[in-house]
Design a protein around this motif. Structure first.
Motif, PDB file in Angstrom:
ATOM      1  N   PRO A   4       0.839  -1.204   0.000  1.00 51.89           N
ATOM      2  CA  PRO A   4       0.000   0.000   0.000  1.00 51.89           C
ATOM      3  C   PRO A   4       0.870   1.249   0.000  1.00 51.89           C
ATOM      4  N   GLU A  33      -0.435   4.984   8.363  1.00 48.84           N
ATOM      5  CA  GLU A  33      -1.630   5.171   9.174  1.00 48.84           C
ATOM      6  C   GLU A  33      -2.159   3.839   9.690  1.00 48.84           C
ATOM      7  N   ALA A  34      -2.136   2.820   8.847  1.00 49.90           N
ATOM      8  CA  ALA A  34      -2.634   1.504   9.252  1.00 49.90           C
ATOM      9  C   ALA A  34      -1.783   0.904  10.369  1.00 49.90           C
ATOM     10  N   GLN A  93       2.668   4.694   1.098  1.00 49.23           N
ATOM     11  CA  GLN A  93       3.302   4.916   2.401  1.00 49.23           C
ATOM     12  C   GLN A  93       2.388   5.630   3.384  1.00 49.23           C
ATOM     13  N   ARG A  94       1.582   6.592   2.915  1.00 56.44           N
ATOM     14  CA  ARG A  94       0.674   7.276   3.834  1.00 56.44           C
ATOM     15  C   ARG A  94      -0.343   6.288   4.400  1.00 56.44           C
ATOM     16  N   GLU A  95      -0.937   5.489   3.524  1.00 58.84           N
ATOM     17  CA  GLU A  95      -1.933   4.505   3.954  1.00 58.84           C
ATOM     18  C   GLU A  95      -1.320   3.476   4.895  1.00 58.84           C
ATOM     19  N   LEU A  96      -0.132   3.001   4.544  1.00 57.99           N
ATOM     20  CA  LEU A  96       0.518   1.961   5.343  1.00 57.99           C
ATOM     21  C   LEU A  96       0.941   2.504   6.703  1.00 57.99           C
ATOM     22  N   ARG A 132       5.747   8.267   8.874  1.00 61.01           N
ATOM     23  CA  ARG A 132       6.205   7.939   7.520  1.00 61.01           C
ATOM     24  C   ARG A 132       7.727   7.876   7.461  1.00 61.01           C
TER      25      ARG A 132
END
Length: 224
Positions: free
Chosen positions: A27, A34-35, A29-32, A40
């Motif tokens: 995914p 946050e998950a 980097q922002r999505e990963l 970051r």
């Protein structure tokens, strides 16, 4: 382990259990980040570790590709976030570390012997568990401790100050997943020589280890 190493280990588990499959992209980097509840910056450092280990490949503008199980081409060796290239780092290490190993053999103590064998055990346990992140951490600790056990404060200070590029250079051979145990076997040779107080054998063992490690990356160091 620091935070990036913990993130790298968590991602490594997801790669191993098939959560992210070879040939697919991670995914964004922002999505990963946050998950996973991480920054970051820490995530980027973790991905850099995984790339050095041959588990992923960063593709500018295309994301991070999962490469687990694939053979890495020489052109894909990641330079790392440092000024020195892997070639330059190995060249430097081959000058410094064999001498440190020889000195360590001259000055070894019972405490030092126990420490080196404990690191060897930690490395082997990590490899048995296919935990390349932990194996690379144990690998780095071994080389830093050999510098410390040399009894020469300058060797130790230089090794510590360069732990980031040294750490990157020693992760690279683990991308050759068919030969990951060679690092442990070569460390054992060096540890045997140091703990038995055999300076020349320790020097040659370390030199051979670094030369072989470079070869597993695709670098030739025969002239050193």
């Amino acid at each position: 382990m620091n935070v990036p190493q913990q993130i790298a280990q968590a991602l490594q588990r997801k790669l191993q259990d098939g959560h992210y499959r070879a040939g697919e992209n991670l995914p964004g980097q922002r999505e990963l980040a946050e998950a996973m509840g991480v920054s970051r910056a820490s995530l980027r450092e973790a991905i850099s570790m995984l790339e050095a280990l041959g588990l992923v490949k960063s593709q500018p503008g295309k994301g991070v590709l999962v490469t687990t199980g694939q053979v890495r081409q020489h052109k894909d060796i990641p330079a790392g976030p440092f000024a020195a290239s892997p070639q330059a780092t190995f060249e430097f290490r081959m000058v410094l570390e064999p001498a440190a190993a020889a000195l360590a053999a001259r000055h070894i103590t019972p405490v030092g012997k126990a420490l080196l064998w404990q690191i060897q055990s930690t490395l082997e346990d990590a490899l048995k568990n296919q935990d390349l992140v932990a194996a690379a951490e144990a690998d780095l600790e071994f080389h830093l401790q050999v510098a410390r056990l040399s009894g020469n404060a300058l060797f130790h200070q230089v090794a510590r100050s360069l732990s980031a590029p040294i750490g990157h250079s020693l992760r690279l051979p683990f991308a050759d997943h068919l030969h990951i145990w060679e690092t442990a076997h070569e460390h054992q040779v060096v540890t045997d020589a140091i703990t038995q107080g055999k300076p020349e054998e320790a020097r040659l063992g370390m030199l051979n280890h670094l030369r072989n490690a470079a070869a597993r990356v695709g670098l030739q160091m025969d002239s050193l």
